[in-house]
Write a protein that holds these residues in place. Sequence first.
Motif, short mmCIF file in Angstrom:
data_model
loop_
_atom_site.label_atom_id
_atom_site.label_comp_id
_atom_site.label_asym_id
_atom_site.label_seq_id
_atom_site.Cartn_x
_atom_site.Cartn_y
_atom_site.Cartn_z
N GLY A 1 0.80 -1.21 0.00
CA GLY A 1 0.00 0.00 0.00
C GLY A 1 0.84 1.27 0.00
O GLY A 1 2.07 1.24 -0.18
N TRP A 2 0.16 2.38 0.24
CA TRP A 2 0.83 3.68 0.18
C TRP A 2 1.93 3.81 1.22
O TRP A 2 2.98 4.42 0.97
CB TRP A 2 -0.19 4.80 0.37
N SER A 3 1.71 3.26 2.40
CA SER A 3 2.74 3.35 3.44
C SER A 3 4.00 2.61 3.01
O SER A 3 5.13 3.07 3.26
CB SER A 3 2.21 2.79 4.76
N GLY A 4 3.81 1.46 2.35
CA GLY A 4 4.96 0.72 1.86
C GLY A 4 5.73 1.50 0.82
O GLY A 4 6.97 1.52 0.83
N ALA A 5 5.01 2.17 -0.08
CA ALA A 5 5.68 2.98 -1.10
C ALA A 5 6.44 4.14 -0.47
O ALA A 5 7.54 4.49 -0.90
CB ALA A 5 4.65 3.48 -2.11
N GLY A 6 5.84 4.74 0.57
CA GLY A 6 6.51 5.85 1.26
C GLY A 6 7.81 5.42 1.92
O GLY A 6 8.83 6.10 1.80
N TRP A 7 7.77 4.28 2.62
CA TRP A 7 8.98 3.77 3.25
C TRP A 7 10.01 3.38 2.20
O TRP A 7 11.22 3.52 2.42
CB TRP A 7 8.65 2.58 4.15
N SER A 8 9.55 2.88 1.09
CA SER A 8 10.47 2.52 0.01
C SER A 8 11.19 3.75 -0.52
O SER A 8 12.41 3.72 -0.76
CB SER A 8 9.70 1.82 -1.12
N LEU A 9 10.47 4.83 -0.72
CA LEU A 9 11.09 6.08 -1.17
C LEU A 9 12.09 6.61 -0.15
O LEU A 9 13.18 7.07 -0.51
CB LEU A 9 10.01 7.12 -1.44
N PHE A 10 11.71 6.56 1.11
CA PHE A 10 12.63 7.00 2.17
C PHE A 10 13.90 6.15 2.17
O PHE A 10 15.02 6.67 2.25
CB PHE A 10 11.93 6.90 3.53
#
Length: 251
Positions: free
Chosen positions: A145-154
């Motif tokens: 989900g979106w949280s996973g994508a956010g952590w991936s970008l970080f």
Amino acid sequence: MTSVLIPAVLGGLGLIFGSFVAAVSVRLPREMDVVAQRSRCMGCEATLRPWELVPVFSWLALRGRCARCDARISPRYPLIELGAAALGAWAGLAAPDLATAIATAALGWQLLLISLVDGEHFWLPDALTWPLAASGVLAAGLLHGWSGAGWSLFSLAVGFGVLRGVAWLYRRVRGRDGLGGGDPFLFAGAGAWVGWIGLPSVLLWACAAGLSVVFAQLMVRRRVSGSDRLPFGVFLAIGIWLTWLYGPLGL
């Protein structure tokens, strides 16, 4: 049946993607078109016919020779295709579900291509490292989900910053480059796939793989010096693959 079907299908797809990987690994360093240009014999420049492009089987049927000029066809092509098939099957066996298996296979095929280009040419082009990072963010978003994508970008940013900092520090201390310009971008891709918490494991696996090569060279009595070049991208690719499959070391 499902547990057998997924590895079999991904292994079969690996043969197809392996053929593409083999072609790109040859064309990209030569600045040739990797998409639109049709495959040709390296000896007589004749365009290959469809039956000459079947992964592995065409090479076997032709006995490793061009059907028209009898030029030798390198065994690297079927070996790469078989390697990609093995990665696909491995992904299907190791992943807990279909979506993760597909993502794992896609990661493996990208890492195979990156390893080939860096291993043969000491080159990590943006055309390979940036898509790896983007696919890592995409996979994280689809799987978590979106949280996973956010952590991936970080984690992508962390990976890039860490290895860029290491390269800068090495140059300041030794007065010469110790890492290639593409290594930080590859490590950014590592962060996108395995997360920031997995980055130390990627480095540990990479260093272990690199040291094993050095020890192997010493065992065959080959001299090793501090100026010798090693394709660090290959070792990073090994670290990314093992960390993605089995998680960070110690956790």
